[in-house]
Design a protein around this motif. Structure first.
Motif, PDB file in Angstrom:
ATOM      1  N   TRP A  87       0.839  -1.195  -0.144  1.00  0.00           N
ATOM      2  CA  TRP A  87       0.015   0.080  -0.072  1.00  0.00           C
ATOM      3  C   TRP A  87       0.824   1.279  -0.073  1.00  0.00           C
ATOM      4  CZ3 TRP A  87      -4.120  -2.493  -1.496  1.00  0.00           C
ATOM      5  CH2 TRP A  87      -4.407  -3.611  -0.766  1.00  0.00           C
TER       6      TRP A  87
ATOM      7  N   SER B 144      -2.647   2.139  -4.511  1.00  0.00           N
ATOM      8  CA  SER B 144      -4.025   2.553  -3.939  1.00  0.00           C
ATOM      9  C   SER B 144      -4.812   1.097  -3.844  1.00  0.00           C
ATOM     10  CB  SER B 144      -4.702   3.533  -4.796  1.00  0.00           C
ATOM     11  OG  SER B 144      -4.962   3.068  -6.142  1.00  0.00           O
ATOM     12  N   SER B 145      -5.949   1.404  -3.252  1.00  0.00           N
ATOM     13  CA  SER B 145      -6.494   0.123  -3.205  1.00  0.00           C
ATOM     14  C   SER B 145      -7.218   0.003  -4.420  1.00  0.00           C
ATOM     15  CB  SER B 145      -7.808   0.322  -1.838  1.00  0.00           C
ATOM     16  OG  SER B 145      -7.146   0.579  -0.666  1.00  0.00           O
TER      17      SER B 145
END
Length: 411
Positions: free
Chosen positions: A314, A318-319
């Motif tokens: 992370w 990004s997610s």
């Protein structure tokens, strides 16, 4: 025709037909899907004694319906057939991958258990399917993370009075949360008591439990869990770092401080297990705590997979980026192990500076994120095909059969 229905003036025994609905007043031949024909066939026989099933052949089913019955159902028989959908139950499979990255040695550890009941045996009675995952990102050496991995199952499912239940009701969920909080505290205290673990060694910890449709994530530190729901990234944890406003406020209230983004100028996280050189004396308030934040989600058929990763992932993506990589990988090969490796390779390509550990948990038996092919999509969107033609009289059919039995059929 394929799985068609013949609607003719009268029943003709000389022909073997599929899904034949015999009535009077309709001189059409209608092609409908097999599912539609079966839906017509299963209308309650107790209310229509003249509706019967016969089997003229191994691949054919004839349905004779009286005219009065068919006339009353012609427009609404299919819409009135209701099938209650089955409640979604996840089908769990997972893969993981870990890499030292640019560091000299590995401090990450992880646990991956797809079938918790089989793993624990009689020790646990829990809703099924049951699964357990954990990622532990060590710092100050690998000892704390390795210790938590070895003893996590005992802390959570034995020492913390984990509840026993077959169905996940509210009482069960509350008890699970309490047990997990207690387990994190017990693990933290165990690190303080073990003389083989350096007081400067610590680890972040993120665990994920699946019980039936329940997903429960507990996090202390900056590992992260991300759920993919209908292609969108849903974060199931909060990174406990000094830049997080709520954590920064808590640190200040407990007498700590933030210096250049580090807790007390030393640690980049505000929650962790171990690190007793920052928590002593034992029992005194500390800006560094081991209490996890817990989030729940009820899984549905829209939920595709869960990503659990340490901060080395992370720090550089990004997610949403991670979700897109896994979705793309599942469309290509449907292998969560390869997806985990592809996430690690992407983080390395983006020049991460930390160890890397990822778990990808698929929640369905096969990838459902890939778009359907244009042909299959067109077929689903097409209404039932209709073909109309005039029916043959009994005399014409007899003439046709005679012609086929004689010389005409031999040419």
């Amino acid at each position: 025709m394929v799985a068609g229905t013949e609607v003719i003036h009268q029943s003709i025994p000389v022909l073997d037909v599929q899904y034949g609905c015999i009535t009077k007043g309709i001189d059409e031949i209608v092609d409908i899907s097999a599912a539609t024909a079966v839906a017509l066939a299963v209308v309650s026989p107790s209310s229509s004694p003249e509706c019967r099933l016969v089997a003229p052949g191994p691949d054919a089913v004839a349905v004779d319906v009286a005219a009065s019955e068919l006339d009353s159902r012609a427009s609404d028989a299919i819409p009135n057939v209701s099938v209650e959908p089955l409640q979604f139950v996840p089908s769990i499979r997972s893969g993981s991958f870990a890499d030292t990255g640019p560091r000299r040695y590995m401090e990450d550890e992880h646990i991956r258990i797809d079938d918790l009941s089989a793993h624990l045996g009689s020790l646990l009675r829990c809703p099924t399917p049951g699964a357990f995952y954990g990622v532990f990102d060590g710092h100050g050496g690998p000892d704390a993370a390795a210790y938590i991995k070895r003893h996590a199952i005992r802390f959570i499912f034995e020492d913390a009075d984990f509840p026993q239940a077959s169905e996940p009701d509210e009482v069960f969920l509350d008890s699970v949360e309490n047990s997990i909080r207690k387990a994190f505290l017990l693990a933290d205290l165990a690190l303080a008591d073990d003389c083989t673990i350096s007081s400067s060694s610590g680890t972040t910890a993120l665990t994920a439990l699946v019980f039936g449709r329940l997903l429960l994530v507990a996090n202390a530190g900056d590992c992260r869990a991300v759920l993919c729901r209908k292609g969108q990234a849903m974060e199931m944890s909060q990174d406990h770092r000094p830049i997080y406003a709520a954590e920064r406020q808590r640190v200040k209230e407990s007498g700590g401080y933030i210096d250049d983004g580090y807790l007390n100028g030393v640690l980049s996280v505000t929650r962790a297990l171990g690190d007793w050189d920052m928590k002593m004396p034992r029992g005194s308030p500390s800006p560094l705590i081991s209490e996890p934040e817990i989030r729940q989600a009820t899984l549905t058929e829209d939920d595709e997979f869960l990503i659990i990763g340490c901060d080395g992932i992370w720090d550089v993506m990004s997610s949403e980026h991670a979700v897109s990589i896994v979705r793309r990988g599942l469309r290509r090969h449907d292998d969560p192990e390869r997806c985990a490796r592809e996430l690690v390779m992407e983080a390395l390509r983006l020049n991460t500076f930390d160890n890397l550990t990822v778990i990808v948990v698929c929640l369905s038996p096969e990838d459902r994120s890939s778009p359907p092919s244009p042909r299959s999509q067109d077929l689903r969107q097409q209404p039932p095909r209709l073909r109309c033609c005039k029916s043959l009289s009994a005399e014409a059919l007899c003439n046709l059969r005679s012609w086929l039995d004689n010389d005409g059929g031999g040419n």
